[in-house]
Write a protein that holds these residues in place. Structure first.
Motif, short mmCIF file in Angstrom:
data_model
loop_
_atom_site.label_atom_id
_atom_site.label_comp_id
_atom_site.label_asym_id
_atom_site.label_seq_id
_atom_site.Cartn_x
_atom_site.Cartn_y
_atom_site.Cartn_z
N ASP A 80 -12.20 -10.61 42.29
CA ASP A 80 -12.68 -10.36 40.93
C ASP A 80 -12.63 -11.62 40.07
OD1 ASP A 80 -9.86 -10.27 40.92
OD2 ASP A 80 -9.74 -8.43 39.74
N GLU B 194 -2.69 -11.45 38.44
CA GLU B 194 -2.21 -10.46 39.41
C GLU B 194 -0.95 -9.73 38.95
OE1 GLU B 194 -2.12 -12.50 43.21
OE2 GLU B 194 -4.17 -11.83 43.56
N LYS C 229 -0.14 -4.83 35.39
CA LYS C 229 0.18 -3.55 36.03
C LYS C 229 -0.98 -2.56 35.98
CE LYS C 229 5.13 -3.97 35.24
NZ LYS C 229 5.09 -5.40 35.05
N LYS C 230 -1.86 -2.70 34.99
CA LYS C 230 -3.00 -1.79 34.85
C LYS C 230 -4.29 -2.56 35.09
CE LYS C 230 -0.91 1.13 31.30
NZ LYS C 230 -1.07 1.60 29.92
N GLU C 231 -5.27 -1.86 35.62
CA GLU C 231 -6.58 -2.46 35.89
C GLU C 231 -7.23 -2.98 34.60
OE1 GLU C 231 -9.42 -3.87 38.46
OE2 GLU C 231 -7.55 -2.86 38.99
N GLU C 232 -7.08 -2.22 33.51
CA GLU C 232 -7.68 -2.66 32.25
C GLU C 232 -7.03 -3.96 31.76
OE1 GLU C 232 -5.50 -0.19 28.73
OE2 GLU C 232 -6.59 1.02 30.20
N ARG D 281 -5.66 -6.24 33.74
CA ARG D 281 -6.14 -7.27 34.66
C ARG D 281 -7.54 -7.74 34.26
NH1 ARG D 281 -5.11 -8.45 40.37
NH2 ARG D 281 -6.94 -9.47 41.24
N ASN D 282 -8.43 -6.79 33.97
CA ASN D 282 -9.79 -7.14 33.56
C ASN D 282 -9.79 -7.93 32.26
OD1 ASN D 282 -10.86 -5.85 35.80
ND2 ASN D 282 -11.16 -3.92 34.72
#
Length: 83
Positions: free
Chosen positions: A17, A48, A51-54, A56-57
């Motif tokens: 990503d 990395e 903890k949350k995808e949001e 990370r994005n």
């Protein structure tokens, strides 16, 4: 390393990503290619560690914006504990 390959860090490999984001942000990619493997490692570990995808994005977006401005390390990050 092949000409179009984007390098990772000292300990961390470049996640897909982040690679995609760098591929689509030429200014960020230019800084990425200019910083040291240790500095790249810091960016990767910081992303990395979310903890949350949001989160990370959001970190990938913010990171590319900052790399585009020539910033070489993530702000307010104590550093990668894996080195």
């Amino acid at each position: 390393m092949p000409k179009n390959e984007i390098p990772g860090g000292v300990v961390h490999n470049l996640p897909d990503d982040l690679k995609k984001a760098l591929d689509t942000t030429p200014e960020a990619l230019a800084t990425w290619m200019d910083i040291t493997p240790l500095a790249r490692n810091e960016w990767i570990c910081w992303i990395e560690s979310a903890k949350k995808e949001e989160t990370r994005n959001r970190r990938i977006t913010w990171g590319c914006e900052n790399l585009s401005q020539g910033k070489r390390r993530p702000c307010c990050w104590p550093g990668c504990p894996h080195r």
